[in-house]
Write a protein that holds these residues in place. Structure first.
Motif, short mmCIF file in Angstrom:
data_model
loop_
_atom_site.label_atom_id
_atom_site.label_comp_id
_atom_site.label_asym_id
_atom_site.label_seq_id
_atom_site.Cartn_x
_atom_site.Cartn_y
_atom_site.Cartn_z
N LYS A 191 0.84 -1.19 0.00
CA LYS A 191 0.00 0.00 0.00
C LYS A 191 0.88 1.25 0.00
O LYS A 191 1.75 1.40 0.86
N VAL A 192 0.62 2.12 -0.95
CA VAL A 192 1.37 3.37 -1.07
C VAL A 192 0.44 4.54 -0.79
O VAL A 192 -0.66 4.64 -1.37
N CYS A 193 0.88 5.44 0.07
CA CYS A 193 0.12 6.64 0.42
C CYS A 193 0.81 7.85 -0.20
O CYS A 193 1.97 8.14 0.12
N ILE A 194 0.11 8.56 -1.08
CA ILE A 194 0.66 9.73 -1.75
C ILE A 194 0.19 10.99 -1.02
O ILE A 194 -1.02 11.23 -0.91
N LEU A 195 1.14 11.76 -0.51
CA LEU A 195 0.84 12.98 0.24
C LEU A 195 1.05 14.16 -0.69
O LEU A 195 2.17 14.56 -0.97
N CYS A 196 -0.05 14.73 -1.20
CA CYS A 196 0.02 15.78 -2.20
C CYS A 196 0.23 17.14 -1.53
O CYS A 196 -0.61 17.58 -0.72
N THR A 197 1.32 17.80 -1.88
CA THR A 197 1.68 19.07 -1.26
C THR A 197 1.47 20.25 -2.21
O THR A 197 1.98 21.34 -1.97
N ASP A 198 0.71 20.02 -3.27
CA ASP A 198 0.35 21.08 -4.19
C ASP A 198 -0.84 20.60 -5.02
O ASP A 198 -1.15 19.40 -5.05
N VAL A 199 -1.51 21.55 -5.68
CA VAL A 199 -2.59 21.22 -6.60
C VAL A 199 -2.27 21.91 -7.92
O VAL A 199 -2.28 23.14 -8.02
N LEU A 200 -1.94 21.11 -8.93
CA LEU A 200 -1.61 21.66 -10.24
C LEU A 200 -2.88 21.92 -11.04
O LEU A 200 -3.88 21.21 -10.89
N GLU A 201 -2.83 22.93 -11.90
CA GLU A 201 -3.98 23.26 -12.74
C GLU A 201 -4.08 22.33 -13.95
O GLU A 201 -5.17 22.12 -14.49
N THR A 202 -2.96 21.77 -14.37
CA THR A 202 -2.94 21.03 -15.63
C THR A 202 -2.70 19.53 -15.47
O THR A 202 -2.67 18.80 -16.46
N ALA A 203 -2.51 19.06 -14.24
CA ALA A 203 -2.28 17.63 -14.02
C ALA A 203 -2.64 17.29 -12.59
O ALA A 203 -2.61 18.15 -11.70
N ASP A 204 -3.01 16.04 -12.37
CA ASP A 204 -3.33 15.57 -11.02
C ASP A 204 -2.09 14.95 -10.40
O ASP A 204 -1.51 14.00 -10.96
N MET A 205 -1.65 15.49 -9.27
CA MET A 205 -0.41 15.05 -8.65
C MET A 205 -0.42 13.55 -8.36
O MET A 205 0.53 12.83 -8.67
N ALA A 206 -1.49 13.07 -7.74
CA ALA A 206 -1.55 11.66 -7.36
C ALA A 206 -1.50 10.76 -8.59
O ALA A 206 -0.79 9.75 -8.61
N THR A 207 -2.23 11.14 -9.65
CA THR A 207 -2.26 10.33 -10.86
C THR A 207 -0.88 10.21 -11.48
O THR A 207 -0.50 9.14 -12.00
N LEU A 208 -0.11 11.28 -11.45
CA LEU A 208 1.25 11.23 -12.00
C LEU A 208 2.08 10.16 -11.30
O LEU A 208 2.81 9.39 -11.94
N PHE A 209 1.97 10.11 -9.98
CA PHE A 209 2.74 9.11 -9.23
C PHE A 209 2.20 7.71 -9.42
O PHE A 209 2.98 6.74 -9.50
N ILE A 210 0.89 7.57 -9.49
CA ILE A 210 0.32 6.24 -9.73
C ILE A 210 0.75 5.71 -11.09
O ILE A 210 1.16 4.55 -11.21
N ASP A 211 0.69 6.56 -12.10
CA ASP A 211 1.10 6.13 -13.44
C ASP A 211 2.58 5.73 -13.47
O ASP A 211 2.96 4.79 -14.19
N TRP A 212 3.40 6.43 -12.69
CA TRP A 212 4.84 6.11 -12.66
C TRP A 212 5.12 4.82 -11.89
O TRP A 212 5.91 3.97 -12.33
N LEU A 213 4.46 4.62 -10.76
CA LEU A 213 4.77 3.49 -9.88
C LEU A 213 3.96 2.22 -10.18
O LEU A 213 4.38 1.13 -9.81
N GLN A 214 2.81 2.36 -10.84
CA GLN A 214 1.95 1.20 -11.06
C GLN A 214 2.63 0.04 -11.77
O GLN A 214 2.34 -1.13 -11.48
N PRO A 215 3.57 0.29 -12.70
CA PRO A 215 4.24 -0.84 -13.35
C PRO A 215 5.04 -1.74 -12.41
O PRO A 215 5.50 -2.81 -12.83
N LEU A 216 5.21 -1.34 -11.14
CA LEU A 216 5.85 -2.24 -10.19
C LEU A 216 5.03 -3.51 -10.01
O LEU A 216 5.56 -4.55 -9.60
N GLY A 217 3.72 -3.43 -10.30
CA GLY A 217 2.91 -4.64 -10.25
C GLY A 217 1.51 -4.38 -9.73
O GLY A 217 1.26 -3.39 -9.03
N PRO A 218 0.58 -5.27 -10.05
CA PRO A 218 -0.81 -5.11 -9.60
C PRO A 218 -0.97 -5.28 -8.09
O PRO A 218 -2.04 -4.95 -7.55
N HIS A 219 0.05 -5.78 -7.42
CA HIS A 219 -0.03 -5.94 -5.97
C HIS A 219 0.18 -4.61 -5.24
O HIS A 219 -0.03 -4.53 -4.03
N VAL A 220 0.59 -3.56 -5.97
CA VAL A 220 0.80 -2.25 -5.36
C VAL A 220 -0.46 -1.42 -5.55
O VAL A 220 -0.92 -1.20 -6.68
#
Length: 244
Positions: free
Chosen positions: A17-46
């Motif tokens: 389980k990964v907890c993403i602590l967002c310390t900003d809100v971007l107008e053009t991208a979702d912070m959490a989604t950026l990290f999920i897209d980057w880390l998700q290839p580690l596997g479906p167990h994450v």
């Protein structure tokens, strides 16, 4: 990733389980989604959950395998109420021996929390730049002697905290550091795409009239010719925090 690494001794999938602590809100991208897209290839167990700590929304539990502190356009050395509250939360995570990945502002706030120094840099660093690795003997395999990442920041960690070592430095600043056990940081953005960098550059142009078209064109040229090592950094992070 080997199948065995995803299995417990009893043969069941070991979830992370990964907890993403967002310390900003971007107008053009979702912070959490950026990290999920980057880390998700580690596997479906994450799996992932995110909380907007800049709005003082916090996880109700510390029951996560990794806490990720994102970047932010605020200054890590400021004393805004939300920043002071967040500093206490990071101290709580460390007291409970939780694993922490700090990216950009997250790298800087880790420096501040643990007694290092964060200051305004003489010049900004924006582009896709390589930097040499200075400490390859930690418990994760670097598999290389340098990395390249997208970078966009005006502040730097100029003194690392006691108990930390620098993983990477360049002429500009400390690019990565760790306590060798539970904390790993990067000044660069492995989660950013070229589109995100281009959008941030547009924002910078709008907010800084002194930023010339020639400067922007040169930065865009450098960005578009760069080759960030996001996949390699994901492997390093996965191995360091035992997510794979």
């Amino acid at each position: 990733m080997s199948e065995g690494k995803m299995m417990s001794e009893g043969g069941a999938v070991v979830s992370k389980k990964v907890c993403i602590l967002c310390t900003d809100v971007l107008e053009t991208a979702d912070m959490a989604t950026l990290f999920i897209d980057w880390l998700q290839p580690l596997g479906p167990h994450v799996t992932f959950e995110s909380f907007c700590v800049i709005k003082e929304v916090y996880p109700p539990t510390l029951d996560y395998d990794l806490f990720v502190i994102t970047g932010s356009r605020t200054n890590a050395y400021d004393s805004d109420p939300w920043i002071l509250k967040f500093i206490e939360f990071v101290k709580k995570l460390h007291a409970h021996e939780r694993q922490i990945l700090g990216i950009c502002w997250g790298h800087q706030i880790i420096g501040r929390v643990f007694g290092g120094s964060v200051v305004r840099a003489p010049t900004t660093e924006t582009g896709c730049f390589p930097f040499p690795l200075t400490h390859p003997s930690l418990r994760f395999p670097m598999k290389t002697d340098h990395l390249s990442l997208y970078l966009t920041h005006s502040d730097i960690v100029n003194v690392i905290p006691d108990g930390f070592v620098a993983n990477a430095c360049n002429q500009h600043c400390v690019q990565s550091m760790t306590n060798g056990r539970t904390i790993f940081t990067l000044q660069g953005h492995p989660e950013f795409t070229l589109k995100v960098m281009e959008d941030l550059l547009d924002e910078h142009e709008q907010n800084h009239p002194e930023y010339t078209p020639e400067e922007k064109a040169e930065t865009l040229k450098q960005l578009r010719s760069g080759k960030p090592d996001a996949e390699r950094v994901r492997e390093i992070v996965g191995e360091f925090f035992q997510l794979v």
